[in-house]
Design an enzyme around this catalytic site. Sequence first.
Site, mmCIF file in Angstrom:
data_model
loop_
_atom_site.group_PDB
_atom_site.id
_atom_site.type_symbol
_atom_site.label_atom_id
_atom_site.label_comp_id
_atom_site.label_asym_id
_atom_site.label_seq_id
_atom_site.Cartn_x
_atom_site.Cartn_y
_atom_site.Cartn_z
ATOM 1 N N ASP A 36 -12.085 -5.864 -2.383
ATOM 2 C CA ASP A 36 -13.844 -7.263 -2.330
ATOM 3 C C ASP A 36 -15.268 -6.468 -1.684
ATOM 4 O OD1 ASP A 36 -13.708 -7.262 0.964
ATOM 5 O OD2 ASP A 36 -11.464 -7.421 -0.043
ATOM 6 N N GLU A 76 0.579 -1.268 0.071
ATOM 7 C CA GLU A 76 -0.396 0.002 0.056
ATOM 8 C C GLU A 76 0.396 2.041 0.139
ATOM 9 O OE1 GLU A 76 -4.189 -1.307 2.469
ATOM 10 O OE2 GLU A 76 -2.351 -1.285 3.771
#
Length: 231
Positions: free
Chosen positions: A196, A13
Amino acid sequence: MDSIGIIGAMELEISLLLKNMSFDKEEKHAGFKFYLGKIFNTDVVVTCCNVGKVNAAACTQILIDKYNVKSIINTGIAGGIHSDVKVCDVVISSDVAHHDVRKEQMETLFPYRTSFKSDENLVKTAVCACEFIGVKDWNHHVGRIVSGECFVSDRGLKQKIVNEFSPHCVEMEGAAIGHVAHINNVPFVIIRSISDNADDSANETYNNYESVAAIQSANIVLNMIKLMKDM
């Protein structure tokens, strides 16, 4: 030091941020690495807090105490909860909350609040950064982000969180970062790209979109820094 603090939970990230950073030095405190330098000639401290609220809270407090950052941006991925939020969309925090702590406890014990409000100027800058990128394949949303000490991959738990908190997405660090920033009076915002749908297919979808979502969120942060530099 008058720097912007940037936190990711995983190396993935923050990798794009580190690639765009000119380094002054790297330091380590309590097991966390802190990268000091500049992005677009703006002083930054970039760090990886690792997964979970306790790690995120500890890392955030060190970032504030040791480096006296003027604001905090948390970048990363999350599971979509709101019906309008699709995989690869982006959620910018209006506020953050702990979904695994009773509201009564948050209200009656310090710091006496059930959620922590993001800084309006940072939220506006994040929105502008999304609009500046101008990609048509995903949308950006401003809404509540909730955090807990588990990866949500169950429809039943997802629905419980929806009923109780009405969030846009769910993850494992943002509320802890916002909580610590709030009690230290440091402005913050959480940026999350959706990997997701926090349901029974979450593990498979996460594996497919983890990298794409992480890079997308980091790219928004890069554009935020560009905009903040020009303000």
